[in-house]
Every structure is written in structure tokens, then in C-alpha cells.
Design an enzyme around this catalytic site. Sequence first.
Site, PDB file in Angstrom:
ATOM      1  N   ALA A  46       0.790  -1.238   0.000  1.00  0.00           N
ATOM      2  CA  ALA A  46       0.000   0.000   0.000  1.00  0.00           C
ATOM      3  C   ALA A  46       0.826   1.295   0.000  1.00  0.00           C
ATOM      4  CB  ALA A  46      -0.977  -0.036   1.175  1.00  0.00           C
ATOM      5  N   ASP A 234      -3.993  -2.018   4.101  1.00  0.00           N
ATOM      6  CA  ASP A 234      -4.201  -1.349   2.807  1.00  0.00           C
ATOM      7  C   ASP A 234      -5.212  -0.222   2.915  1.00  0.00           C
ATOM      8  OD1 ASP A 234      -3.198  -4.179   2.059  1.00  0.00           O
ATOM      9  OD2 ASP A 234      -2.893  -2.890   0.300  1.00  0.00           O
TER      10      ASP A 234
HETATM   11  O1  MRU Z   1      -1.347  -7.473  -2.858  1.00  0.00           O
HETATM   12  P1  MRU Z   1      -0.236  -6.767  -2.148  1.00  0.00           P
HETATM   13  O2  MRU Z   1       1.042  -7.527  -2.138  1.00  0.00           O
HETATM   14  O3  MRU Z   1      -0.062  -5.344  -2.636  1.00  0.00           O
HETATM   15  O4  MRU Z   1      -0.758  -6.679  -0.646  1.00  0.00           O
HETATM   16  C1  MRU Z   1       0.054  -6.091   0.326  1.00  0.00           C
HETATM   17  C2  MRU Z   1      -0.526  -6.121   1.679  1.00  0.00           C
HETATM   18  O5  MRU Z   1      -1.614  -6.593   1.895  1.00  0.00           O
HETATM   19  C3  MRU Z   1       0.258  -5.442   2.762  1.00  0.00           C
HETATM   20  O6  MRU Z   1       0.048  -6.065   3.990  1.00  0.00           O
HETATM   21  C4  MRU Z   1      -0.197  -3.983   2.859  1.00  0.00           C
HETATM   22  O7  MRU Z   1      -0.191  -3.376   1.604  1.00  0.00           O
HETATM   23  C5  MRU Z   1       0.629  -3.202   3.794  1.00  0.00           C
HETATM   24  S1  MRU Z   1       2.249  -2.948   3.186  1.00  0.00           S
HETATM   25  C6  MRU Z   1       3.106  -1.973   4.259  1.00  0.00           C
END
Ligand code: MRU
Length: 344
Positions: A46, A234
Site C-alpha cells: 500500500a 491497505d
Molecule cells: O497485494 P499486495 O502484495 O499489494 O498486498 C500487500 C498487503 O496486503 C500489505 O500487507 C499492505 O499493503 C501493507 S504494506 C506496508
Amino acid sequence: LETIRWKDGVVVTIDQTRLPHKVAYLKLKTPKQIATAITNMNIRGAPLLGATAALALAQTAYRSKAATKEKLIHELERTAVMMRKTRPTAVNLFNSIDTVLQSIKNRVGNVRVLSKFVIRKCLELVEYDAEVNKVLSLKGANLIESGDTVLTHCNAGELATVRYGTALGVIKMAYRQGKEINVIATETRPLLQGSRLTAFELMRESIPVTLITDNMVGYAMQIGLVKKVVVGADRIILSGHVTNKIGTYSIAVLAKKHRIPFYVAAPISTIDNKQSVEEIVIEERNANEVLEFLGKRTAPKGVKALNPAFDITPPELVSGIITERGVLQPKPEHIRKALVGASF
Ligand code: MRU
């Protein structure tokens, strides 16, 4: 690790689909290339999505030949539309686009000066992500005690941010403070962010890490292996509902059952103060990610599959939200207070 960098109008970033086997960099020269890299998961996480969207706007300003402020804004808005279509769930992407567009609308001056202003504003947003993650990592590290085994899900590390990470930032900071920490990382099906990225990051810093598949969490908790859970987010809404990688909700339910503290670490830019839980869009990805494993079909022909990329954890399962402004209770009054004067 240098997750992302701006070099004379080019966005240089680690290709996360090639990790852990190869540390390869992509040079993205246009907003279109950036958008494709996001949808293909070369760039993910995110806060990193927020920073990358800002860099797509910076690139638009950098390449712009617009003769008026209105034309420049029009070009920026076109890029914004393209970026908003990439992935729907991480609010950081939407927040950073809104911040940049708002800042230029309020600004007067000739178009060249305004372009430079946009670039500077975007680069500031990128740097700001690194700063706040460092601060929240330090605040979160106070919650971790020497001897703790901390379970984390997906990848909320340097690779998901500009620098430091969020959930992994907390864990790494605690380790750097000299605390004895063990980490349990979930594999994170279907795209394996846990085994490919989190394990990679922790191994690089020699932090003890043990991988489990996602369906081992209950067992690990039941036999007393897990002391605390720290995950990223996110999108966090005012009610305290936390949207994060699919599987987070199950982990939170299990943590509650086993009386294990469940923390969420995220910068204030992950807070969405507009939506209700019903309005959150959960990205549904291609079913092949579930029907296949590492590109090889594992399921019988013709079978259907669900592939939601995220789920929503209700506030009653969250012990605290670790932000750069302190550890918040997942309650509207606490979250709203932390938002006052926020600039991201
Ligand atoms: O699908 P992704 O890899 O983008 O998902 C990422 C996550 O769910 C993380 O836990 C979230 O973005 C936090 S990252 C600091």
C-alpha cells in the site's frame, strides 16, 4: 534495499516478481509503464503504491509541454485516472493522487514553475513515506519484548514502502534495539509475498524467521508458538475496520481465540476517512492465481475459483493501530483525532 527511486524523470524500482531469486531493477519511463508494473505486481504494497502513483504524476509534469496551468492539470488528471484503475483497495494510492492534485489547484504561477512545484511535491510525498514509517516502526518497537515470537502476514516491509516498512519495520526496529526476536512468516497464497519477500527481507538482516503455510496459523498459536501478531494494512476506515491481505481476518480471529495481541502497523496515509465498510472495494484478481501454483496448473479443468486479494478485519479483533502519531485504539474518536492536520 532501494525499493524505488526517481532519476531524471525515470522511476527505478525493484521488480518484486523476480524476488527472492534475482534482485533486478525496472526502469519505468512513462505513467503507462508504471500502471502496468502495478497491475502486474512488479510494484506492490500500500505505501509503495501511494509513492509510485505520486511518481507517475511527477513524470507527467516532467514530460509535459503544456502551455497553460489548465492543460497541465488536464494531463495530470489523465494520469490520475489511469493510476486509479490499477488496483482498487490500497487507499494510499488514492490519497497521494488527491493530495498532489489538490496542491496544484490551489497554486498560482506560470506553467513551468507549476510543473516544478508538482515534481517537488511528489518527491516530498515519497520521502515523507520513508520518514513516517521510521517513526511508526520506532513507536511499534516499544510493544515488542525481548523473547517474543511475532507472526506477520504477507509483506509489509521495505519492499512494500519507500523505506523501513510498517509491520516489518516494527519487527526490524525491535531487533535492531537488541531484543531477541523470532518471526513466523506466513507463506501468503496465492502470490507468496510472505515466503518470497518477507523471508527474503528478514534473512538479509539475519533476523530469525520460520515460514509456515497459511493454514498452519491455528496450529502454531494453539501450541504456544506465537506471542504477538503484527500486520500491515491497505485501508483503515474511521470505524477501525482494517483491510489487509486476504487471510488477515482469519489470523485475527485465531489471535483473539488464543488471547494473542493483534497489532496493525500503518502510516496515517492508509486511513480512509470517507468510506464505510460496505463501500470498500476488495480487489478480485485472476482466478488462475488460485488454480495454478507458480504458473503450473494444479486444479482440475473447469473448476471455479475465488481470488479476493484482501479481507476486512473488524475493530473488536484489533489490539492497536501503530501509526507515526502513536498507537491508536480502533475507534472513530481516536482515529479521527490522529487525522487532524495530517498532510500526506
Ligand atoms: O497485494 P499486495 O502484495 O499489494 O498486498 C500487500 C498487503 O496486503 C500489505 O500487507 C499492505 O499493503 C501493507 S504494506 C506496508
